[in-house]
Enzyme design. Structure first.
Site, short mmCIF file in Angstrom:
data_model
loop_
_atom_site.label_atom_id
_atom_site.label_comp_id
_atom_site.label_asym_id
_atom_site.label_seq_id
_atom_site.Cartn_x
_atom_site.Cartn_y
_atom_site.Cartn_z
N SER A 9 0.59 -1.56 -0.09
CA SER A 9 -0.02 -0.23 0.28
C SER A 9 0.44 1.03 -0.24
O SER A 9 1.66 1.40 1.14
CB SER A 9 -0.93 0.04 1.41
OG SER A 9 -1.81 1.52 1.28
N HIS A 34 -0.93 -1.43 -4.06
CA HIS A 34 -2.10 -1.09 -3.90
C HIS A 34 -2.21 0.07 -3.94
O HIS A 34 -2.22 0.62 -2.64
CB HIS A 34 -2.56 -1.49 -1.87
CG HIS A 34 -3.68 -2.22 -1.45
ND1 HIS A 34 -4.47 -2.35 -1.83
CD2 HIS A 34 -3.78 -0.99 -0.67
CE1 HIS A 34 -5.66 -2.48 -1.57
NE2 HIS A 34 -5.32 -0.78 -0.73
N ASP A 36 -5.21 4.01 -2.64
CA ASP A 36 -5.61 3.58 -1.89
C ASP A 36 -6.12 5.00 -2.39
O ASP A 36 -5.72 6.25 -2.28
CB ASP A 36 -5.42 4.04 -0.48
CG ASP A 36 -5.11 2.41 0.10
OD1 ASP A 36 -4.03 2.42 0.52
OD2 ASP A 36 -5.63 1.42 0.57
N MET A 38 -9.12 7.62 -2.55
CA MET A 38 -10.31 8.32 -0.66
C MET A 38 -10.44 9.63 -1.69
O MET A 38 -9.83 10.58 -1.91
CB MET A 38 -9.16 8.66 0.19
CG MET A 38 -9.04 7.46 0.69
SD MET A 38 -7.92 7.18 2.51
CE MET A 38 -7.33 5.65 2.95
N HIS A 67 -7.79 0.39 -4.61
CA HIS A 67 -9.03 0.19 -3.54
C HIS A 67 -10.19 1.50 -3.45
O HIS A 67 -9.27 3.05 -3.35
CB HIS A 67 -8.33 0.12 -2.29
CG HIS A 67 -8.91 -0.14 -1.28
ND1 HIS A 67 -8.66 0.48 0.06
CD2 HIS A 67 -10.87 -0.07 -1.40
CE1 HIS A 67 -9.67 -0.16 0.91
NE2 HIS A 67 -10.42 0.33 0.59
N MET A 69 -12.15 3.71 -2.35
CA MET A 69 -12.93 4.39 -0.81
C MET A 69 -13.85 5.94 -1.87
O MET A 69 -12.92 6.83 -0.92
CB MET A 69 -11.89 4.17 -0.19
CG MET A 69 -10.90 2.91 0.98
SD MET A 69 -9.97 3.31 1.74
CE MET A 69 -8.82 3.66 0.35
N MET A 140 -12.21 -5.12 5.17
CA MET A 140 -11.18 -3.90 5.99
C MET A 140 -10.45 -4.69 7.14
O MET A 140 -11.49 -4.71 8.23
CB MET A 140 -11.94 -2.89 6.03
CG MET A 140 -11.67 -2.13 4.76
SD MET A 140 -10.93 -1.02 4.00
CE MET A 140 -9.53 -0.58 5.19
N ASP A 178 -6.78 -6.07 4.44
CA ASP A 178 -6.03 -4.64 4.43
C ASP A 178 -6.21 -4.21 5.90
O ASP A 178 -7.01 -3.41 6.03
CB ASP A 178 -6.91 -4.12 2.93
CG ASP A 178 -6.71 -2.91 2.62
OD1 ASP A 178 -6.96 -1.83 1.85
OD2 ASP A 178 -5.71 -2.64 3.30
C1 DX5 Z 1 -6.67 2.27 4.62
C2 DX5 Z 1 -6.15 1.50 3.45
C3 DX5 Z 1 -5.01 0.41 3.99
C4 DX5 Z 1 -4.04 1.21 4.14
C5 DX5 Z 1 -2.60 -0.02 4.55
O1 DX5 Z 1 -7.79 2.85 5.02
O2 DX5 Z 1 -7.47 0.36 2.40
O3 DX5 Z 1 -4.61 0.20 2.01
O4 DX5 Z 1 -2.95 1.96 3.69
O5 DX5 Z 1 -1.54 0.73 5.74
P1 DX5 Z 1 -1.59 0.12 7.00
O6 DX5 Z 1 -0.22 -1.05 6.26
O7 DX5 Z 1 -0.68 1.26 7.67
O8 DX5 Z 1 -2.67 -0.44 7.96
ZN ZN Z 2 -6.59 0.19 1.21
#
Ligand code: DX5
Ligand code: ZN
Length: 231
Positions: A9, A34, A36, A38, A67, A69, A140, A178
């Site tokens: 990630s 990965h 993310d 947002m 991903h 979100m 999650m 995740d």
């Molecule tokens: C959180 C993300 C995860 C996060 C994981 O909303 O979906 O992918 O970045 O990061 P760590 O490994 O630091 O929990």
């Molecule tokens: Zn994620």
């Protein structure tokens, strides 16, 4: 069942040079990148969009595990496919039935993989009706929105229930855990039935990314073997 996959990630990476970080993590042995996304609505934070994903695409050959979100992800499927996403994961908590059906159809029509994610407060049974149309379910194991949180062990029964349902229906769907994945928690998630692990801070906080990835992979493999032999 698919082998163990480590999805790096980028959220905990250096945002002033994400392209370099992606190339570095490919060299360090990550299987997937990965990403993310947002939008500041579905989750409080805002990270990046399709343009940033497109800019990263030429920097690495890694599989892009995007991903989403975001609210109303069905409106953005084409742009992330265009940007070079290989897997697009949407949140069931952000969609109604028809939009979800549409989104999954669009993703598969473009030859990409489709994932469905459940936030900690959403029952895992909510994805059961969709399993035949999915390549992955993302469980999650932290509240969505930022990296560096503690792994939520009360999510383990969700992973186990999902693995049980997939086995019962002989479906080969990836289960991704995740959030909060580290040398200890990856074994818990693998034993419960996850086979893909999105990890950010546990790798970026190490001064040897390759070693950290190798240790995570070994811990997951060991736990998965133990779970199999215990059957
Ligand atoms: C959180 C993300 C995860 C996060 C994981 O909303 O979906 O992918 O970045 O990061 P760590 O490994 O630091 O929990
Ligand atoms: Zn994620």
């Amino acid at each position: 069942m698919t082998d163990i996959l480590i999805a790096l990630s980028l959220l905990s990476g250096d945002f002033s040079r994400l392209g370099d970080e992606a190339a570095r993590m490919e060299r360090a042995g990550a299987d997937w990148l990965h990403l993310d996304v947002m939008d500041g609505h579905f989750v409080p934070a805002i990270t990046f969009g399709a343009q940033a994903v497109a800019a990263l695409r030429p920097r690495t050959g890694l599989f892009f595990d995007v991903h989403l979100m975001i609210e109303r992800p069905e409106r953005h499927i084409e742009s992330f496919i265009e940007a070079g996403a290989n897997m697009l994961t949407v949140h069931i908590d952000a969609m109604e039935g028809d939009c979800l059906r549409e989104a999954l159809k669009k993703i598969h029509a473009a030859g990409k993989m489709a994932g469905l994610s459940v936030a900690p407060g959403t029952p895992v049974e909510s994805v059961f009706p969709w399993l035949d149309a999915l390549d992955m379910v993302l469980i999650m194991t932290v509240e969505p929105g930022f990296g560096g949180q503690e792994f939520m062990t009360d999510m383990l029964p969700k992973i186990a229930a999902l693995r049980q349902e997939l086995t019962r229906r002989s479906l080969d769907v990836i289960i991704q855990a995740d959030g909060g994945i580290n040398g200890r928690t990856i074994g818990l998630a693998a034993r419960a039935g996850a086979n893909c692990f999105a990890a950010g801070s546990a790798i970026f906080s190490s001064d040897n990314a390759a070693g950290a990835i190798a240790r995570l992979r070994a811990a997951a493999k060991m736990a998965a073997c133990q779970a199999k032999s215990a059957l």
